[in-house]
Design a protein around this motif. Sequence first.
Motif, mmCIF file in Angstrom:
data_model
loop_
_atom_site.group_PDB
_atom_site.id
_atom_site.type_symbol
_atom_site.label_atom_id
_atom_site.label_comp_id
_atom_site.label_asym_id
_atom_site.label_seq_id
_atom_site.Cartn_x
_atom_site.Cartn_y
_atom_site.Cartn_z
ATOM 1 N N UNK A 1 -29.558 -50.580 -32.450
ATOM 2 C CA UNK A 1 -29.771 -50.881 -33.698
ATOM 3 C C UNK A 1 -30.934 -50.575 -35.181
ATOM 4 N N UNK A 2 -32.176 -50.612 -34.843
ATOM 5 C CA UNK A 2 -33.016 -50.572 -35.300
ATOM 6 C C UNK A 2 -32.519 -49.166 -35.809
ATOM 7 N N UNK B 1 -20.110 -52.805 -35.492
ATOM 8 C CA UNK B 1 -19.346 -53.930 -35.168
ATOM 9 C C UNK B 1 -18.626 -54.269 -34.580
ATOM 10 N N UNK B 2 -17.452 -53.752 -35.074
ATOM 11 C CA UNK B 2 -16.073 -53.881 -34.374
ATOM 12 C C UNK B 2 -15.664 -53.753 -32.929
ATOM 13 N N UNK B 3 -16.692 -52.233 -32.631
ATOM 14 C CA UNK B 3 -16.614 -51.228 -31.242
ATOM 15 C C UNK B 3 -17.267 -52.134 -30.837
ATOM 16 N N UNK B 4 -18.702 -52.740 -30.501
ATOM 17 C CA UNK B 4 -19.211 -53.288 -29.786
ATOM 18 C C UNK B 4 -18.551 -54.613 -29.639
ATOM 19 N N UNK B 5 -17.484 -55.535 -30.582
ATOM 20 C CA UNK B 5 -16.773 -56.939 -29.658
ATOM 21 C C UNK B 5 -15.924 -56.193 -29.067
ATOM 22 N N UNK B 6 -14.935 -54.782 -29.434
ATOM 23 C CA UNK B 6 -14.133 -54.885 -28.612
ATOM 24 C C UNK B 6 -13.767 -53.848 -27.256
ATOM 25 N N UNK B 7 -14.709 -53.445 -26.883
ATOM 26 C CA UNK B 7 -15.422 -52.650 -26.278
ATOM 27 C C UNK B 7 -16.676 -53.460 -25.267
ATOM 28 N N UNK B 8 -17.647 -55.044 -25.551
ATOM 29 C CA UNK B 8 -18.421 -55.600 -24.960
ATOM 30 C C UNK B 8 -19.029 -55.204 -24.422
ATOM 31 N N UNK B 9 -19.577 -53.706 -25.432
ATOM 32 C CA UNK B 9 -21.111 -53.388 -24.960
ATOM 33 C C UNK B 9 -21.972 -53.420 -26.239
ATOM 34 N N UNK B 10 -22.423 -53.767 -26.874
ATOM 35 C CA UNK B 10 -23.460 -53.515 -27.896
ATOM 36 C C UNK B 10 -24.392 -51.790 -27.973
ATOM 37 N N UNK B 11 -24.434 -51.757 -27.082
ATOM 38 C CA UNK B 11 -25.185 -50.723 -26.184
ATOM 39 C C UNK B 11 -24.710 -49.557 -26.779
ATOM 40 N N UNK B 12 -23.718 -49.003 -26.303
ATOM 41 C CA UNK B 12 -22.917 -47.977 -26.494
ATOM 42 C C UNK B 12 -22.155 -47.715 -27.869
ATOM 43 N N UNK B 13 -22.046 -48.868 -28.470
ATOM 44 C CA UNK B 13 -21.445 -48.912 -29.959
ATOM 45 C C UNK B 13 -22.624 -48.296 -31.164
ATOM 46 N N UNK B 14 -24.087 -48.266 -31.182
ATOM 47 C CA UNK B 14 -25.088 -48.676 -31.801
ATOM 48 C C UNK B 14 -25.989 -47.158 -31.126
ATOM 49 N N UNK B 15 -25.456 -46.974 -29.889
ATOM 50 C CA UNK B 15 -25.849 -45.159 -29.709
ATOM 51 C C UNK B 15 -24.759 -44.303 -30.082
#
Length: 554
Positions: A179-180, A119-133
Motif C-alpha cells: 500500500x505504501x 479499495x473495492x477490490x480489497x473488499x470484494x476479494x477480502x484480500x488487501x495484500x492481493x489488491x495492492x500488489x
Amino acid sequence: MTYIYAFDHKHRKSPMSLKDLLGGKGANLAEMMSVLHLPVPHGFTVTTDACRDYMHGGWPKSLDKEITLQVAALERKMKARLGDPSSPLLVSVRSGAKFSMPGMMDTVLNLGLNDKSVVGLARTTNDERFSYDSYRRFISMYGRIVLGIDGPKFEHPFDAAKKSAGVKSDADLPAAALKALCETYKQVVKAETGREFPQDPMKQLRGAIEAVFRSWNGARAIAYRVREKISHDLGTAVNVQAMVFGNRDNNSGTGVGFTRNAATGENKPYGDFLVNAQGEDVVAGIRNTETLDDLKRQFPAIHAELMTIFDRLERHYKDMCDTEFTIDQGKLWMLQTRVGKRTGAAALRMAVDMTKPTGSGKAAWKISKKEALMRVAAEHLDQVLHPQFANKSKALTKGLAASPGAAVGSVYFTADDAAAAAGRGEAVILVRSETSPEDVHGMMVAKGILTARGGLVSHAAVVARGWGTPAIVGADSVHIDGKQFTVGDTVVREGDVISLDGTTGEVMIGAMTLAAAEPTKEFHTILKWADEIRKGKMAVRANADTDEDALKAR
C-alpha cells in the motif's frame, strides 16, 4: 469500417485464418474460445486496420465509440464494471502482430485500478495484500509503458521495500508495504510527468492501446522485424482481455508451457510456472521458475487438465504449440496459444515425428511428408550443422540448457557494449542477470547468451531458440557486479573469453576447440524426402571444370 471484434464474435471463416486482421494472438484467442471452447477469459481485439490507420493519420475518429461499446459488452459478460468500486473489472492490454514477436512490444496488466477501485477490490476479494500488489504492478507498468518513465524509478523503491520488510520474494511483501509502495509510485509519476496518475479507467485504456500501437515502431520491434524479415507495414492488433489473477494467493499461479520440447523436439511437454505471480514474472526471468513436474505435484488436477488441453491444441493445429496459462484460486485459464518457435534440431525432429500418428483411435493425427518438408527452413538445416566442442574443460558452473549449440566469445555485460564489440569484429558472449526486449540489439550479434536468472521460457530462452543462438539461463551461481561476474572465487571480467555449451548448460573458462557437427538422423531423413518429392520436377546442375569438381558436384 469495423475496428474491433469480441473473442466470441462469429466470423465467417475460422478465426485462426484471420491473422492479417486479428493478429496472431487475437486470432488464436478467438479460435480457442469460439471453436475449441477452452477456458479463455472474455475480451476483444482492436484490429491491425486500426493500428495502420493510426500510423498513417492518428487516432481513428470512430475508435473511441467502438471501444465504449465493446467495454460495455465485456462488462455485461463479466458482471463487473471498469473502475467500479463495488464490483471492479480489470483488463489486460496486449499486443498481437500477425507474426510472433516475443517480448518486442508492450503489455499492460491490471488496467482499471485506481484509488477507489483498489479499495473495492480489497473488499470484494477480502484480500488487501492481493489488491495492492495488483495496483503497484499496474502503476509501474503504466508508468513505464504508457508514460515513458524509466523502469529503475520503480525498481529501486521496490527493492528498498523488500529490504525494509526483510523479505527476498515479491510474494512475501505484506499488504501495508504494498500500500505504501503504491503511494511512492504515484509520487514518482507526479515527479516525472508533472501530472497525477490517471484515475479514469477509459482514459487509462485509450492510453494503453495507443502505447501498444506506438510500440510497433519502437526500436526493439523494428530491430526484431529486420532480423526476422517481417514487413514494417503490417501493424499490430491489440487484445483487451478480462484479468484473471495468478497473484491472488498460494492456490494461484501463472506459467508458460510448450506441448513439446522446443529445444530438442522431444515429444514431451515442458514449461515454467510460478505460484502467486503474474505472467510477466515468468517471461521476464526476474524470478527463477518451477517446472511442469512441480506443477503436477502442487496442482495435480490442474496439471491433468492442462495436459488434456495440450493434446487438443496439437491435434487442432497439427503442430507444437506455445501457451500461456493462469491458475486463479484453483481454476485454470488459457491466455494465449501460438505455433511455437523452435531450434533447428527441434524443427527437424518434430517434422519427422509428426508424420507418424500422434494419439490413438479417432483422436490420432499426423502430417504428410510434404507438409513436414515445408516446416523445415534453410536456417534450421544450417543450425544443426553449427560446430560443437571437440573437447571441454571442467565446467565453471552450470545453468539451464535453453538453446543448444557451442559458443565461444568475449564477455560483455550490456547490449550496447556487446553490439559495439561485435562491430569491431569480436565474437561476443552477452552476460546478463536476465534479458529484456531492450537487449535485442545485443542478443542479435551475440554468439551465445548467459543469464543468471530465468527459466526455459524466459525472454532470453525463447528469443535465443528462435534464432538458433546457444543460450544458458538460470545460472544462479553467476553473480554480476558491474563489468565482471563471479562464481565462487573465480572472477570473469569484461573482455575475458568463455565457452558456452547450450546443449548441456555448462559454462567454461577460455576458448574450447570447435569441431564440425554430426548431422542428426532427422537431417538425413528430411533430405531424403526432399529428393523423393522433387524427383522429376527439379534438377540441380553444376558448372564443373575439372574431374575433382565433377566428383564434388555428384
